[in-house]
Enzyme design. Sequence first.
Site, PDB file in Angstrom:
ATOM      1  N   LYS A  93       0.834  -1.220   0.000  1.00 61.04           N
ATOM      2  CA  LYS A  93       0.000   0.000   0.000  1.00 61.04           C
ATOM      3  C   LYS A  93       0.866   1.267   0.000  1.00 61.04           C
ATOM      4  O   LYS A  93       0.631   2.186  -0.777  1.00 61.04           O
ATOM      5  CB  LYS A  93      -0.957  -0.024   1.201  1.00 61.04           C
ATOM      6  CG  LYS A  93      -2.040  -1.094   1.069  1.00 61.04           C
ATOM      7  CD  LYS A  93      -2.958  -1.141   2.243  1.00 61.04           C
ATOM      8  CE  LYS A  93      -2.402  -1.880   3.440  1.00 61.04           C
ATOM      9  NZ  LYS A  93      -2.064  -3.289   3.228  1.00 61.04           N
ATOM     10  N   ILE A  94       1.868   1.317   0.875  1.00 57.75           N
ATOM     11  CA  ILE A  94       2.711   2.525   0.974  1.00 57.75           C
ATOM     12  C   ILE A  94       3.688   2.592  -0.207  1.00 57.75           C
ATOM     13  O   ILE A  94       3.817   3.628  -0.865  1.00 57.75           O
ATOM     14  CB  ILE A  94       3.464   2.546   2.329  1.00 57.75           C
ATOM     15  CG1 ILE A  94       2.450   2.611   3.484  1.00 57.75           C
ATOM     16  CG2 ILE A  94       4.434   3.724   2.397  1.00 57.75           C
ATOM     17  CD1 ILE A  94       3.014   2.289   4.854  1.00 57.75           C
TER      18      ILE A  94
ATOM     19  N   ASP B 117       9.918  -6.999  -4.535  1.00 55.57           N
ATOM     20  CA  ASP B 117       8.808  -7.474  -3.702  1.00 55.57           C
ATOM     21  C   ASP B 117       8.673  -8.969  -3.955  1.00 55.57           C
ATOM     22  O   ASP B 117       9.270  -9.502  -4.898  1.00 55.57           O
ATOM     23  CB  ASP B 117       7.493  -6.738  -4.063  1.00 55.57           C
ATOM     24  CG  ASP B 117       6.446  -6.842  -2.951  1.00 55.57           C
ATOM     25  OD1 ASP B 117       6.132  -7.971  -2.527  1.00 55.57           O
ATOM     26  OD2 ASP B 117       5.965  -5.802  -2.477  1.00 55.57           O
TER      27      ASP B 117
ATOM     28  N   PRO C 280       7.137  -5.063   5.683  1.00 54.26           N
ATOM     29  CA  PRO C 280       6.866  -5.270   7.112  1.00 54.26           C
ATOM     30  C   PRO C 280       8.065  -5.939   7.781  1.00 54.26           C
ATOM     31  O   PRO C 280       8.910  -6.519   7.089  1.00 54.26           O
ATOM     32  CB  PRO C 280       5.657  -6.215   7.101  1.00 54.26           C
ATOM     33  CG  PRO C 280       5.716  -6.917   5.791  1.00 54.26           C
ATOM     34  CD  PRO C 280       6.389  -5.982   4.825  1.00 54.26           C
TER      35      PRO C 280
ATOM     36  N   THR D 226      10.795   4.141   6.407  1.00 56.87           N
ATOM     37  CA  THR D 226       9.597   4.506   7.180  1.00 56.87           C
ATOM     38  C   THR D 226       8.858   3.237   7.601  1.00 56.87           C
ATOM     39  O   THR D 226       7.694   3.299   8.001  1.00 56.87           O
ATOM     40  CB  THR D 226       8.632   5.403   6.365  1.00 56.87           C
ATOM     41  OG1 THR D 226       8.391   4.780   5.110  1.00 56.87           O
ATOM     42  CG2 THR D 226       9.182   6.801   6.180  1.00 56.87           C
TER      43      THR D 226
ATOM     44  N   ARG E 208      10.110  -0.329   9.534  1.00 54.48           N
ATOM     45  CA  ARG E 208      10.443  -0.707  10.904  1.00 54.48           C
ATOM     46  C   ARG E 208      11.964  -0.681  11.057  1.00 54.48           C
ATOM     47  O   ARG E 208      12.694  -1.111  10.159  1.00 54.48           O
ATOM     48  CB  ARG E 208       9.931  -2.115  11.238  1.00 54.48           C
ATOM     49  CG  ARG E 208       8.422  -2.203  11.468  1.00 54.48           C
ATOM     50  CD  ARG E 208       7.990  -1.511  12.766  1.00 54.48           C
ATOM     51  NE  ARG E 208       6.558  -1.599  13.022  1.00 54.48           N
ATOM     52  CZ  ARG E 208       5.667  -0.674  12.672  1.00 54.48           C
ATOM     53  NH1 ARG E 208       6.055   0.427  12.059  1.00 54.48           N
ATOM     54  NH2 ARG E 208       4.387  -0.826  12.965  1.00 54.48           N
TER      55      ARG E 208
ATOM     56  N   ASP F 229      12.218   7.161  10.029  1.00 55.53           N
ATOM     57  CA  ASP F 229      11.172   7.488  11.002  1.00 55.53           C
ATOM     58  C   ASP F 229      11.156   6.451  12.117  1.00 55.53           C
ATOM     59  O   ASP F 229      10.365   6.549  13.036  1.00 55.53           O
ATOM     60  CB  ASP F 229       9.811   7.500  10.280  1.00 55.53           C
ATOM     61  CG  ASP F 229       8.678   8.039  11.150  1.00 55.53           C
ATOM     62  OD1 ASP F 229       8.894   9.060  11.827  1.00 55.53           O
ATOM     63  OD2 ASP F 229       7.594   7.432  11.160  1.00 55.53           O
TER      64      ASP F 229
ATOM     65  N   GLU G 110      13.639   1.064  19.278  1.00 53.96           N
ATOM     66  CA  GLU G 110      12.966   2.302  19.698  1.00 53.96           C
ATOM     67  C   GLU G 110      12.086   2.124  20.927  1.00 53.96           C
ATOM     68  O   GLU G 110      11.762   3.087  21.613  1.00 53.96           O
ATOM     69  CB  GLU G 110      12.152   2.893  18.534  1.00 53.96           C
ATOM     70  CG  GLU G 110      11.007   2.029  18.043  1.00 53.96           C
ATOM     71  CD  GLU G 110      10.277   2.641  16.828  1.00 53.96           C
ATOM     72  OE1 GLU G 110      10.941   3.008  15.856  1.00 53.96           O
ATOM     73  OE2 GLU G 110       9.042   2.725  16.882  1.00 53.96           O
TER      74      GLU G 110
ATOM     75  N   HIS H 141       9.008   8.310  14.796  1.00 55.64           N
ATOM     76  CA  HIS H 141       7.894   7.421  14.391  1.00 55.64           C
ATOM     77  C   HIS H 141       6.600   8.248  14.260  1.00 55.64           C
ATOM     78  O   HIS H 141       5.586   7.922  14.849  1.00 55.64           O
ATOM     79  CB  HIS H 141       7.704   6.276  15.402  1.00 55.64           C
ATOM     80  CG  HIS H 141       7.041   5.073  14.807  1.00 55.64           C
ATOM     81  ND1 HIS H 141       7.437   3.787  15.092  1.00 55.64           N
ATOM     82  CD2 HIS H 141       6.008   4.958  13.927  1.00 55.64           C
ATOM     83  CE1 HIS H 141       6.663   2.934  14.435  1.00 55.64           C
ATOM     84  NE2 HIS H 141       5.784   3.622  13.714  1.00 55.64           N
TER      85      HIS H 141
HETATM   86  P1  NAI Z   1       1.649  -3.846   2.839  1.00 52.78           P
HETATM   87  O1  NAI Z   1       1.394  -5.153   3.499  1.00 52.78           O
HETATM   88  O2  NAI Z   1       0.559  -3.222   2.021  1.00 52.78           O
HETATM   89  O3  NAI Z   1       2.951  -3.950   1.894  1.00 52.78           O
HETATM   90  C1  NAI Z   1       4.127  -4.615   2.253  1.00 52.78           C
HETATM   91  C2  NAI Z   1       4.772  -5.168   0.986  1.00 52.78           C
HETATM   92  O4  NAI Z   1       6.003  -5.764   1.368  1.00 52.78           O
HETATM   93  C3  NAI Z   1       3.921  -6.246   0.309  1.00 52.78           C
HETATM   94  O5  NAI Z   1       3.779  -5.953  -1.064  1.00 52.78           O
HETATM   95  C4  NAI Z   1       4.722  -7.520   0.537  1.00 52.78           C
HETATM   96  O6  NAI Z   1       4.581  -8.472  -0.521  1.00 52.78           O
HETATM   97  C5  NAI Z   1       6.145  -6.975   0.626  1.00 52.78           C
HETATM   98  N1  NAI Z   1       7.062  -7.867   1.309  1.00 52.78           N
HETATM   99  C6  NAI Z   1       6.856  -8.590   2.435  1.00 52.78           C
HETATM  100  N2  NAI Z   1       7.957  -9.311   2.743  1.00 52.78           N
HETATM  101  C7  NAI Z   1       8.876  -9.026   1.779  1.00 52.78           C
HETATM  102  C8  NAI Z   1      10.201  -9.468   1.544  1.00 52.78           C
HETATM  103  N3  NAI Z   1      10.816 -10.366   2.343  1.00 52.78           N
HETATM  104  N4  NAI Z   1      10.861  -8.968   0.460  1.00 52.78           N
HETATM  105  C9  NAI Z   1      10.258  -8.098  -0.387  1.00 52.78           C
HETATM  106  N5  NAI Z   1       8.992  -7.656  -0.217  1.00 52.78           N
HETATM  107  C10 NAI Z   1       8.313  -8.111   0.859  1.00 52.78           C
HETATM  108  O7  NAI Z   1       2.118  -2.863   3.993  1.00 52.78           O
HETATM  109  P2  NAI Z   1       2.116  -1.266   3.990  1.00 52.78           P
HETATM  110  O8  NAI Z   1       0.802  -0.780   4.465  1.00 52.78           O
HETATM  111  O9  NAI Z   1       2.640  -0.766   2.705  1.00 52.78           O
HETATM  112  O10 NAI Z   1       3.147  -0.983   5.185  1.00 52.78           O
HETATM  113  C11 NAI Z   1       4.490  -1.427   5.138  1.00 52.78           C
HETATM  114  C12 NAI Z   1       5.097  -1.305   6.532  1.00 52.78           C
HETATM  115  O11 NAI Z   1       5.226   0.075   6.873  1.00 52.78           O
HETATM  116  C13 NAI Z   1       4.210  -1.861   7.658  1.00 52.78           C
HETATM  117  O12 NAI Z   1       4.366  -3.259   7.809  1.00 52.78           O
HETATM  118  C14 NAI Z   1       4.680  -1.105   8.870  1.00 52.78           C
HETATM  119  O13 NAI Z   1       5.707  -1.832   9.517  1.00 52.78           O
HETATM  120  C15 NAI Z   1       5.264   0.172   8.289  1.00 52.78           C
HETATM  121  N6  NAI Z   1       4.456   1.340   8.703  1.00 52.78           N
HETATM  122  C16 NAI Z   1       5.090   2.374   9.345  1.00 52.78           C
HETATM  123  C17 NAI Z   1       4.380   3.469   9.783  1.00 52.78           C
HETATM  124  C18 NAI Z   1       5.046   4.637  10.445  1.00 52.78           C
HETATM  125  O14 NAI Z   1       4.364   5.409  11.129  1.00 52.78           O
HETATM  126  N7  NAI Z   1       6.340   4.846  10.254  1.00 52.78           N
HETATM  127  C19 NAI Z   1       2.915   3.521   9.630  1.00 52.78           C
HETATM  128  C20 NAI Z   1       2.363   2.438   8.856  1.00 52.78           C
HETATM  129  C21 NAI Z   1       3.110   1.379   8.445  1.00 52.78           C
END
Ligand code: NAI
Length: 335
Positions: A153-154, A173, A206, A232, A234, A258, A263, A295
């Site tokens: 998504k991001i 990905d 993630p 941004t 983890r 971030d 942390e 964060h």
């Molecule tokens: P999402 O689940 O929509 O996208 C994650 C992508 O990573 C997916 O396309 C997945 O296939 C890919 N992925 C997973 N394991 C992988 C690997 N080993 N190698 C390559 N690609 C891999 O998640 P979204 O919403 O985009 O968020 C991503 C991360 O951002 C979250 O898990 C969270 O940890 C972090 N986040 C941080 C925030 C902040 O305030 N700094 C707020 C929201 C999310």
Amino acid sequence: MKLLVYSAKEFEIESLNKANKEKYKLTFVTEALDTTTAVLAAGFEAVSIFSGDDASLVVLEILKDLGVKFITLRSAGYNNVSIKSAKRIGLRVANAPDYSPHAIAEHAICLLLALNRNLIQANEQVKQYNFLLDGLVGHNLNGKTVGIVGTGKIGSILVQLFHAFGCKVIANDLVNNHYLESQYDLQYMDLESLCKQADIISINVPLTYETHHLFNKSLFNVMKPGALLVNTARGAVVKTRDLIKALNSKALSGYATDVYETEKGIFFRDNSKRGIKDEQLKELISFPNVLLTPHQAFVTKEALEKIAETTIYNIDCWYERKGCRNELGYETFVS
Ligand code: NAI
């Protein structure tokens, strides 16, 4: 139903109360959930937690013994929850998966631009009435190659934003997004090739067993000289010890983040009077080419409203005994 909101921050209480519409009894505590604070959940059927809370097995067992049935996360990432254990002991867990990917993607761009164009330093100089330009030279983004690691998504939004800057966007990905490939000339490749080609890399995966310390010395060693890394996602996706070496050796020309590997216990509180003991963090933030925000990527009005709505939606689903689309049921990494 009574809901105990752990790690409640002043700025999110209003949106949670507004979304609740007085349906449930909400109690807010500033304490983070852990083995010592779990006892606060006595008498509550549901708890709401954030990414810095500890929901490992030992904490989950205390909650279960106290009568808690439901845990709703006010975050998208859930690496701090032992989902498998929760499922095994009969606790139901849901997250807030897509509250505002734009908030996070925009913050990633913000971090990158601020670091690349030396905005923090420029602002400090101007406040001292120093209007010189020495030390403020940056790079154009236009024409650069940007690597997006994780096009969920991001990451997908970042592909579009960097494309609009006139960058060549490449990605890594587990699954290819064909829409992004066809609309934004996105090219998928293995991570090492991405690191060799990208001027800028954004981490958007993630934290899992597979991504823990994904960015370590072996990747830093193959990165293009002068590359900038933006995180941004983890903190623990990056091995901080190796990152510091890469910054010292100039293998990496900057790190904008971030999040930080350890942390927990430091972020989301004011340590300005007592200081911090984490020597690694002190060293990291002492680099002039490191920019760290606490964060805060999710802290936009729109994101906070959506998080609050999702929190109440998750509780509604459980209260009304209907399916919850955000319920989690598979294993992830627990730090
Ligand atoms: P999402 O689940 O929509 O996208 C994650 C992508 O990573 C997916 O396309 C997945 O296939 C890919 N992925 C997973 N394991 C992988 C690997 N080993 N190698 C390559 N690609 C891999 O998640 P979204 O919403 O985009 O968020 C991503 C991360 O951002 C979250 O898990 C969270 O940890 C972090 N986040 C941080 C925030 C902040 O305030 N700094 C707020 C929201 C999310």
